[in-house]
Design a protein around this motif. Structure first.
Motif, short mmCIF file in Angstrom:
data_model
loop_
_atom_site.label_atom_id
_atom_site.label_comp_id
_atom_site.label_asym_id
_atom_site.label_seq_id
_atom_site.Cartn_x
_atom_site.Cartn_y
_atom_site.Cartn_z
N GLY A 186 0.79 -1.23 0.00
CA GLY A 186 0.00 0.00 0.00
C GLY A 186 0.81 1.27 0.00
O GLY A 186 0.28 2.36 0.21
N GLU A 187 2.12 1.16 -0.23
CA GLU A 187 2.97 2.33 -0.14
C GLU A 187 3.20 3.03 -1.47
O GLU A 187 4.00 3.94 -1.57
CB GLU A 187 4.36 1.94 0.43
N GLY A 188 2.53 2.55 -2.53
CA GLY A 188 2.72 3.21 -3.82
C GLY A 188 3.98 2.71 -4.51
O GLY A 188 4.42 1.59 -4.32
N ASN A 189 4.58 3.61 -5.33
CA ASN A 189 5.73 3.22 -6.16
C ASN A 189 6.91 2.80 -5.31
O ASN A 189 7.26 3.45 -4.32
CB ASN A 189 6.18 4.40 -7.03
N VAL A 190 7.54 1.71 -5.70
CA VAL A 190 8.81 1.31 -5.09
C VAL A 190 9.84 1.31 -6.20
O VAL A 190 9.65 0.67 -7.23
CB VAL A 190 8.71 -0.11 -4.48
N ALA A 212 14.91 -5.98 -8.30
CA ALA A 212 13.55 -5.69 -8.78
C ALA A 212 12.91 -6.97 -9.32
O ALA A 212 11.73 -7.23 -9.10
CB ALA A 212 13.59 -4.62 -9.88
N ALA A 213 13.71 -7.79 -10.01
CA ALA A 213 13.19 -9.06 -10.54
C ALA A 213 12.82 -10.02 -9.41
O ALA A 213 11.85 -10.77 -9.50
CB ALA A 213 14.21 -9.72 -11.45
N MET A 214 13.58 -9.97 -8.35
CA MET A 214 13.27 -10.81 -7.19
C MET A 214 11.87 -10.47 -6.69
O MET A 214 11.04 -11.34 -6.48
CB MET A 214 14.31 -10.58 -6.09
N LEU A 215 11.60 -9.17 -6.55
CA LEU A 215 10.30 -8.75 -6.05
C LEU A 215 9.18 -9.05 -7.04
O LEU A 215 8.12 -9.56 -6.67
CB LEU A 215 10.31 -7.23 -5.78
N ARG A 216 9.43 -8.76 -8.32
CA ARG A 216 8.34 -8.87 -9.28
C ARG A 216 8.12 -10.26 -9.82
O ARG A 216 7.03 -10.63 -10.21
CB ARG A 216 8.61 -7.93 -10.47
N VAL A 217 9.16 -11.03 -9.93
CA VAL A 217 9.09 -12.34 -10.58
C VAL A 217 9.29 -13.50 -9.61
O VAL A 217 8.45 -14.39 -9.51
CB VAL A 217 10.15 -12.44 -11.70
N PHE A 218 10.40 -13.46 -8.87
CA PHE A 218 10.76 -14.66 -8.10
C PHE A 218 10.04 -14.81 -6.79
O PHE A 218 10.02 -15.91 -6.22
CB PHE A 218 12.29 -14.72 -7.91
N PRO A 269 3.11 -4.81 -9.49
CA PRO A 269 2.94 -3.73 -10.47
C PRO A 269 3.47 -2.37 -9.99
O PRO A 269 3.62 -1.46 -10.80
CB PRO A 269 1.42 -3.64 -10.68
N HIS A 270 3.72 -2.25 -8.69
CA HIS A 270 4.20 -0.98 -8.18
C HIS A 270 5.71 -0.93 -8.06
O HIS A 270 6.27 0.09 -7.65
CB HIS A 270 3.60 -0.71 -6.78
N VAL A 271 6.35 -2.05 -8.42
CA VAL A 271 7.80 -2.12 -8.29
C VAL A 271 8.44 -1.75 -9.63
O VAL A 271 8.12 -2.31 -10.66
CB VAL A 271 8.24 -3.55 -7.89
N PHE A 272 9.33 -0.78 -9.61
CA PHE A 272 10.01 -0.33 -10.83
C PHE A 272 11.52 -0.40 -10.63
O PHE A 272 12.03 0.04 -9.62
CB PHE A 272 9.67 1.13 -11.15
N GLU A 273 12.19 -0.91 -11.64
CA GLU A 273 13.64 -0.76 -11.64
C GLU A 273 13.92 0.70 -11.97
O GLU A 273 13.11 1.38 -12.62
CB GLU A 273 14.24 -1.73 -12.67
#
Lengths: 251, 475, 245
Positions: free
Chosen positions: A75-79, A87-93, A113-117
């Motif tokens: 709930g913290e918005g963009n990371v 970033a791949a660890m968070l989004r994929v793995f 979806p809020h995680v950006f490299e």
């Protein structure tokens, strides 16, 4: 752009390697984001995404730190993450890691979806290349870009870093042969299979040298630590810098 | 074939320090690897083909019993024989017994990786039967008494000079200095064997369930020889090679051939359905299909590993792998090297014995990117690493060192909170004191010394980012 | 339990509980879900297409076959093709030619073309069509300088000839001699591999698949030594595709 309620907010997941070994890269990333009008937050409770343990098969030991991360960013918005592999660890793995923990899995998938490299955020979300006069020239420089594996193959990010580099006045992007080939770091692989890792590193360094550049740029300090460490050992006279630093020097 | 997977490190080391092997491996990147990329770029709707191919493989394996029974019916209906071998030994026994019963003295062989699993040539020789490899690369490897170095090009590690010397030594012929002459010599040597052989043994790239048809993809013509000259043809293959319909072959031939060598099609695609027809001019009188399990059912049973059976054996992952391109095929110690081998070789032999294989990878993902049926190899490598470390599905193969477990517990503690990170930072800075010079460490103690042999290591920051944050503050 | 049943039992256990017949019209089940009528319809559509598009398909084949390593020559009729073939035979100073017995060659045109050259022409035939045994025919094919065949189909996508062995077509006539000449007639060219396999599926459903089929796409080749391409490894090193019409 002024700091109003409309300012883009982003929480920086600085990654343990930058925090502990290359804090100046974190500072550079913050400066770049701020210059682009981002209200940057930093949650002090952050530690590590868990990748070192996960990659070595210690999933049970990776879970607590990964869970804490999912909790703290919910709930913290963009990371924003200045590392393709984290970033791949968070989004994929995290999908793999929490495959048997439905609740955490759901929350990790909601976070994804809020995680950006970093370059994704700066290019796709903030459109830095399109901002007139954002970057100023310094002494002319030739750089080549090394494609970090997870950034390219798990996150599909390869155009954004190049387009950012090309938008810098006075910086010439020279493609090196085999830019997309792994540098040979691979975490503990670099120690467990040091000879193979070194052979891959030597190829990468030879390719960098063949491009006749002042610096090699990448989006992951893990690669850069390995490539830079090798360049220094060989006294090659070529800098290994994170793209956040390259942008920061000219913003 | 006997497994030497536990000698991976030695094998890798030997390959790394052999300048001839390194020179020969160099050719892969601009050769097969680039050829595949060019071919797939030039194929319209390549990705749609990949997705369809993968979907068909998934469906077929999810219903494997159904399709194998279809194969069985159709092979028998076309006048062939079929044998389902639970393991390599059973398969070898069948082939050897058949050869003995028929009084076979000479066998000609096309390329078959499964026959390597069976160490079939050894078994035949033990019975006084002479097996002759007819694929040029396999012929060279057989003369050299080695195992294949690459799935598609078994002798690619040998330079022309080495092949010339090998021919001089084993065939008593003059020293040739060009590849045309070497090839002509091999052709001449094998010509009479094709005529004299009583049995031809091949692999199979695909088995069509609908018609009971075996499909061979070759370039040299030896596959056609083995299926046209001798009186008996035996095809041996893994049970996962089934495709449902003959109308699926166009798709799979495109995926396989363009990914293996970048050709639009190989010189020959040969389909075999039973022995020759009664009124045919030539061809074998007997056809046998041997379908082998040999541990594949273990991968079938594990939902995390089943997709490894989608493999078309094209070799694209080998060509794409930066580790394979440095250490070559022999280091992996068994029949299947490279990324797919890092899954299949352990699972078909012994997981804990082969534990180096899933770990000797940077997880770069080039293999997944190269695979014509999008097999997610990195995911399976991570799964096998988890199994070796935590032993959930295969507890008997749990194989993790005390030292590493302890180190991970230490790491886990150090990342358990911000406070612990700060404490670890302090601890690290103290420990590194004797080693730091100019912000760099030139020599780390064992077991980390592998790093500093080739790289400088950065010193831990005295002010980590989290400490600096309060000074960065808000603008 | 028999060995065979044990084998299947292991697989069934690995797969877990399932219905006996898979969903053949679902994703990934390929063409098996089609019934025989659908295959016939497709097959007929292909036949109509290849007749209508026979000219452009020959053009396309000419290009792809050249790219695949065939020496391609195109003629309006068989007579002119014959002159060309006579030229090839003369150039290599052939003594013995073997040929298949497809319709295009059965009228004895090869014998007629080569009559004045004093070249032996042997049709690869058994039974009442010849006095040779299987072993003798094989010997002849091995000694022959050239093998001449028609084709069952050609494929424009890949530059391929398709030969389906039968009483008229030997497996060895296009394999053993160092030179292979294939005569492709207008109307025999299929656009892609997919059309070939639809037609073959129709043949199978009609009980007519036969035991063997070769797609030949250029000379025999290998790159096993140092990635260097060589031709004429075990199969013919020189292949000619003669397009007629």
């Amino acid at each position: 752009m002024n700091q109003t309620d409309n300012a883009v907010k982003a929480s920086l997941f600085v990654t343990c390697i930058i925090d502990q070994f290359f804090p100046e890269v974190g500072e550079a990333a913050v400066r770049v984001l701020r210059r682009l009008g981002v209200d940057v937050e930093f949650d002090q409770s952050q530690t590590c995404c868990g990748q070192p343990a996960f990659n070595n098969g210690f999933w049970n030991d990776a879970k607590p730190t990964a869970r804490r991360l999912v909790d703290s960013y919910e709930g913290e918005g963009n990371v924003v993450v200045p590392s393709g592999s984290c970033a791949a660890m968070l989004r994929v793995f995290y999908n793999e890691l929490f495959h048997d923990e439905q609740d955490t899995l759901r929350r990790a998938q909601a976070l994804a979806p809020h995680v950006f490299e970093f370059t994704e955020f700066v290019s796709d979300v903030l459109g830095a290349e399109n901002r007139e006069g954002l970057f100023h020239a310094t002494k002319p420089m030739r750089v080549t870009y090394h494609e970090s594996c997870h950034l390219k193959r798990e996150l599909g990010v390869d155009l954004q870093p190049r387009s950012l580099i090309k938008s810098l006045p006075g910086v010439e992007l020279v493609e090196m042969p085999q830019a997309e080939v792994c540098c040979g770091f691979g975490g503990t692989f670099s120690v467990k299979y040091a000879d193979i890792s070194a052979a891959m590193l030597n190829d990468k360094i030879a390719n960098i040298q063949s491009a006749n550049v002042d610096a090699v740029v990448a989006g992951d300090m893990s690669c850069l630590m390995h490539i830079g460490g090798g360049l220094e050992k060989q006294e090659a006279g070529i800098r290994a810098i994170h793209i956040a630093q390259l942008l920061d020097e000219r913003i | 074939m006997q497994s030497h997977t536990k000698d991976f490190r030695q094998g890798a080391g030997a390959a790394l320090s052999d300048p001839k092997i390194q020179a020969n491996l160099e050719g892969l990147y601009n050769g097969f690897h680039q050829a595949r990329i060019d071919a797939s770029d030039q194929t319209p709707d390549w990705e749609a083909l990949q997705d369809k191919g993968r979907a068909i493989k998934a469906h077929t394996l999810d219903n494997l019993a159904y399709y194998l029974e279809m194969v069985e019916r159709n092979v028998i209906a076309s006048g062939g024989h079929i044998y389902f071998a639970r393991d390599a030994e059973a398969a070898s026994n069948y082939v050897v017994n058949l050869a003995k019963e028929r009084g076979i003295e000479l066998v000609i062989k096309g390329k078959s990786m499964v026959s390597e699993e069976m160490a079939l040539n050894h078994r035949l020789e033990e019975e006084g039967i002479e097996p002759v490899e007819t694929d040029l690369g396999e012929y060279i490897v057989q003369l050299a008494e080695e195992t294949p170095f690459h799935i598609i090009a078994p002798a690619i590690h040998k330079s022309r000079g080495e092949v010339s010397e090998l021919f001089v030594e084993k065939l008593n012929v003059p020293l040739y200095d060009n590849i045309e002459d070497l090839t002509r010599e091999a052709r001449d040597q094998l010509r009479q064997k094709f005529v004299d052989a009583g049995m031809g043994i091949t692999g199979a790239n695909f088995i069509v369930a609908e018609t009971g048809t075996v499909t061979l993809v070759t370039n040299e013509g030896n596959g056609r020889m083995c299926t046209s000259m001798p009186k008996i043809h035996v095809a041996i293959t893994g049970m996962e090679k089934v495709v449902p319909s003959i109308e699926d072959l166009g798709l799979f031939l495109r995926l396989l051939i363009r990914s293996a060598t970048g050709q639009r099609i190989s010189s020959y695609v040969t389909t075999v359905t039973g022995p020759r027809g009664e009124d045919e001019v030539d061809g074998p009188e007997e056809f046998h299909l041997v379908i082998v399990d040999n541990g594949r059912s273990k991968m079938l049973a594990d939902p995390n590993l089943r997709e490894a059976l989608y493999c078309l054996r094209c070799g694209a992952c080998l060509n794409a792998c930066p580790v394979y391109r440095k250490v070559g095929g022999h280091a992996y110690g068994w029949v299947y090297p490279g990324p797919i081998g890092a899954i299949v070789s352990p699972m078909l032999t012994n997981l804990s014995e082969a534990k180096d294989l899933p770990f000797a990878s940077t997880l770069c993902g080039a293999c997944k990117e190269a695979c014509p049926v999008k097999i997610n190899i990195p995911r399976m490598l991570l799964y096998l690493r988890k199994e070796l470390t935590q032993g959930e599905t295969y507890p008997e193969h749990k194989s993790v060192s005390m030292a590493e477990s302890t180190a991970v517990k230490g790491w886990r503690a150090s990342v358990s909170s911000s406070f612990m990170m700060r404490l670890s930072n302090l601890g690290g800075r103290l420990l590194q004191l004797p080693f730091v010079r100019g912000g760099r460490i030139d020599r780390l103690p064992s077991p980390l010394s592998g790093w500093t042999k080739h790289r400088k290591f950065p010193a831990i920051a005295s002010k980590p980012f989290r400490t600096r944050w309060k000074n960065i503050g808000k603008k | 339990m028999t060995e065979r049943n044990e084998f299947f039992n292991t697989i069934r256990q690995a797969l877990g509980p399932q219905t006996e017949a898979p969903n053949l019209t679902g994703t990934g089940s390929s063409a098996l879900g089609d019934n025989s009528d659908a295959v016939s319809a497709r097959s007929q559509a292909i036949q109509a297409y290849i007749d209508e598009q026979s000219g452009p398909l020959m053009d396309s084949l000419s290009e792809s076959a050249t790219g695949a390593g065939w020496k391609v020559a195109r003629f309006d009729d068989l007579d002119k093709a014959g002159d060309h073939i006579v030229g090839i035979v003369r150039d290599v100073e052939a003594n013995l030619v073997v040929r298949s017995r497809q319709d295009v060659l059965e009228s004895g045109i090869v014998e007629a073309w080569l009559a004045s050259l004093g070249v032996d022409v042997v049709p690869m035939a058994l039974g009442e069509h010849s006095e040779h045994t299987v072993d003798e025919l094989r010997s002849l094919a091995e000694r022959a300088d050239i093998g001449i065949t028609g084709v069952d189909y050609a494929i424009a996508e890949t530059g391929s000839c398709v030969l389906i062995p039968s009483a008229q077509v030997s497996r060895l006539v296009s394999l053993l001699p160092p030179i292979h000449i294939a005569i492709v007639q207008r109307g025999q060219v299929l656009p892609t591999l997919d059309e070939l396999f639809t037609i073959r599926r129709r043949d199978f459903l009609d009980g007519n698949l036969g035991s063997y089929m070769n797609l030949i796409s250029g000379p025999s080749r290998s790159a096993d030594i140092e990635y260097t391409l060589v031709t004429g490894v075990h199969g013919p090193g020189e292949v000619h595709m003669i397009l007629v019409g």
